[in-house]
Scaffold this active site. Structure first.
Site, PDB file in Angstrom:
ATOM      1  CB  SER A   1      25.644  32.799  38.431  1.00 51.11           C
ATOM      2  OG  SER A   1      27.023  32.505  38.537  1.00 51.11           O
TER       3      SER A   1
ATOM      4  CG  ASP B   1      36.168  38.338  45.177  1.00 49.27           C
ATOM      5  OD1 ASP B   1      36.861  37.338  45.438  1.00 49.27           O
ATOM      6  OD2 ASP B   1      35.630  38.535  44.064  1.00 49.27           O
TER       7      ASP B   1
ATOM      8  CG  HIS C   1      33.778  40.742  41.713  1.00 51.44           C
ATOM      9  ND1 HIS C   1      33.922  39.372  41.776  1.00 51.44           N
ATOM     10  CD2 HIS C   1      33.265  41.000  40.478  1.00 51.44           C
ATOM     11  CE1 HIS C   1      33.503  38.818  40.649  1.00 51.44           C
ATOM     12  NE2 HIS C   1      33.108  39.785  39.842  1.00 51.44           N
TER      13      HIS C   1
END
Length: 638
Positions: free
Chosen positions: A340, A364, A383
């Site tokens: 990430s 999401d 999220h």
């Protein structure tokens, strides 16, 4: 009655014999004359030179190697004097094998010492002094001196050897010196032929090369070998036909090698290596404005002093066979998926390529479907709605799955190349690797099977979260972070800051003066910075950076090492070397960046729990001069 005819015949025969003998003598004298003429006139220069060479020998004196000093004046590579037992074959009175056996009864001579000695004899002149034992202590010196009369041609000399006073500290960046190998000699010969000097004639070149006994093998010791080595001293001595030295005719003193002043802060290096403890990994800290590398960590490490006079075979096997790979320079040659930590760079690429706006977001659901394949987010239920800043802060995988698919591999690869991903940074140490910046061209060249060569759209999706074919060095990751922190200005990373002349003490800067400025918009860099600041306030880095007293932009990363084929990750159920890598990148202070860093802790799990705490304590030291509790304090070597 006398026969006059017979007498006349005998006289003729006698005169004929005299004449024949005279002609024979004349022919011999003529041959001798021509031979003398050939030797004395025609071949005068050749044999005069040969005669002089037999009468005069050239003996070399090694030059002290240059010092290596950190940015604050701390010496981290130096020389120390030591006694060496040396043999000059021309002066000995017994066969060398017998001599070495006899010396072994006085001073212990190991099998390794014996092998090194006879290997050094190959191609050496009989007048050269060759070490049979190094590092004699005072007791050994006294023991030999009491029996010296029995060993003509054997002497004790004081020589200088390399020493790394902080032992394992910074071993991978310093490297080490070792005995010259045949491969080294060939390299030295090629070097002299490319850059000839007054000591590189056909006659003196082999002598000069033979006089170099130790060279840098890896690291800075190898990369700056020509600067550190110095110039050999030479002595012309008169010798007898048996090779014994009669008198010294002339001499020139050796010139010490140049000193290297590093960009490295060895105290910071010590701190970071201590923070890694027994864990494996790599870290690079860069001063943003200059490209100075302040810390260059590869763990685990090793003691370079073990290599100075030839490493013990058992220790070499232990180091070489270890699963921990202590000899492997992870910061320079290790390649890792960035996980990430790649997301801020993906977001910047999207803004610059106009694939997204800062406020444009997605809802999401916790996954991204592509055909029959489902790419899942670590947040099972997603999220919710996330825009670009939030996608960095909360590290939303789904956002970047979709973004990568929308951008395509060509746009991603083109932008990342400018940030140094998959490229040689040009750091001033040999051995840097490129890593892998995935592209259609790369895949076609890498695989030989036509079925695998074609780039599939599904290949792109994992690239967006720093997985898939992505594979970069920690140096490249730190450099990309420094470029973003430096608002698009590319500074060439370097370990050496200055080279100091040992005689005049004049210092020459080695910092590259050329800079490149990428055409990246300030407002786009601001968006990325804001998202990274959020990481340590409310995102994945909030726990390790709780209570931080300076602004810092960061990003955690967790890189998958072993495919779980859709199964849920459980570290305790996986062998250590198959567990995820923990990564972290950061720059601080966020508004006016001075330092950028990147680090990985191998097989340690989540970046927030394993990598970010190291970064926090490192930045506390840099920003606040705060030394972490529990970490051994810095001690200057005696």
């Amino acid at each position: 009655m006398v026969n006059h005819q017979d007498s006349f015949s005998s006289l003729e025969k006698y005169q004929s014999r005299i004449q024949t003998a005279l002609w024979f003598v004349m022919a011999c004298l003529l041959i001798l004359f021509f031979r003398f003429f050939w030797l004395q006139v025609v071949k005068h220069t050749k044999y005069s030179t040969a005669s002089e060479s037999n009468r005069i020998a050239i003996i070399t004196t090694p030059s002290p190697r240059g010092l290596i000093i950190d940015r604050n004046g701390i010496v981290i590579a130096r020389n120390f004097p030591s006694y060496s037992l040396e043999i000059t074959p021309a002066g000995t009175t017994m066969p060398l094998e017998q001599l070495v056996d006899s010396l072994n009864s006085v001073l212990k001579i190991s099998t390794k010492d014996r092998q090194n000695f006879f290997r050094s004899l190959q191609g050496a002149k009989k007048t050269e002094s060759i070490a049979i034992r190094n590092f004699l202590n005072n007791e050994e010196v006294a023991r030999f001196m009491s029996r010296r009369y029995a060993y003509p041609g054997v002497e004790i000399q004081v020589r200088y050897f390399r020493e790394y006073p902080y032992q394992e500290l910074g071993a991978h960046l310093l490297g080490y010196t070792g005995r010259v190998s045949q491969k080294d000699r060939e390299k030295l010969l090629a070097e002299l032929e490319e850059s000839p000097d007054d000591l590189s004639s056909d006659e003196l070149r082999p002598i000069k090369i033979k006089g170099i006994q130790h060279v840098g093998k890896i690291g800075l010791e190898q990369s700056y070998e020509k600067d550190l080595r110095g110039t050999l001293g030479f002595s012309e001595v008169e010798i007898t036909a048996g090779g014994r030295v009669v008198r010294n005719l002339s001499s020139s003193a050796p010139i010490p090698g140049s000193n290297l002043s590093l960009a490295i802060d060895i105290k910071l290096q010590h701190l970071m290596e201590q923070l890694y403890a027994k864990r494996r990994g790599a870290a690079v800290v860069i001063e943003v404005a200059t490209g100075d590398i302040l810390s260059f960590v590869s763990m685990p490490t090793y003691n370079p002093n073990a290599f100075i006079d030839g490493i013990d075979a058992d220790l070499w096997k232990k180091l070489n066979d270890s699963l921990e790979k202590p000899l492997f320079n992870r910061a320079l040659r290790g390649t890792y998926p960035p996980g990430s930590t790649f997301k801020p760079f993906m977001a910047l690429a999207a803004l610059e390529g106009k694939f997204r706006t800062p406020e444009q977001g997605i809802s999401d659901p916790g996954y991204f479907k592509f055909g029959s394949t489902t790419f899942r987010d670590d947040a099972v239920n997603g999220h919710g709605f996330v825009n670009m800043r939030q996608s960095i802060t909360v590290s939303c995988d789904t956002y970047y799955y979709k973004l990568a698919n929308d951008m395509g591999i060509n746009a991603i690869s083109s932008f990342m190349k400018d940030l140094s991903f998959g490229q040689l940074t040009g750091i001033d140490i040999n051995g840097e690797v490129r890593g892998i910046l995935p592209s259609k061209e790369w895949k076609k060249a890498y695989y030989s099977d036509p079925k695998i060569q074609k780039w599939n759209d599904g290949d792109t999706i994992s690239i967006g979260i720093g997985q898939g074919y992505n594979s970069y060095t920690i140096l490249q990751l730190a450099q990309a972070t420094a470029i973003v922190a430096n608002r698009g200005v590319v500074m060439k990373p370097h370990l050496v800051k200055m080279i100091e002349d040992p005689i005049t003490h004049q210092k020459t800067l080695t910092v590259p003066s050329e800079t490149t400025r990428l055409n990246i918009k300030k407002e786009n860099l601001d968006v990325i910075t804001e998202g990274m600041i959020g990481v340590n306030i409310s995102g994945t880095g909030r726990v390790p950076f709780s209570g931080v007293r300076y602004s810092v932009a960061g990003k955690t990363g967790t890189a998958q090492v072993f495919s779980l084929a859709g199964k849920q990750y459980n570290a305790s159920a996986i062998s250590e070397f198959k567990r995820d890598h923990a990564l972290y990148i950061a720059f601080a202070p966020a508004d006016k960046p001075k330092y950028a860093l990147a680090l990985v802790v191998e097989n340690a799990g989540f970046g927030a729990t394993a990598a970010a705490p190291i970064a926090r304590q490192t930045l506390d030291y840099l920003m606040l001069n705060q030394w972490p509790e529990g970490v051994p304090a810095w001690k200057t070597a005696p």
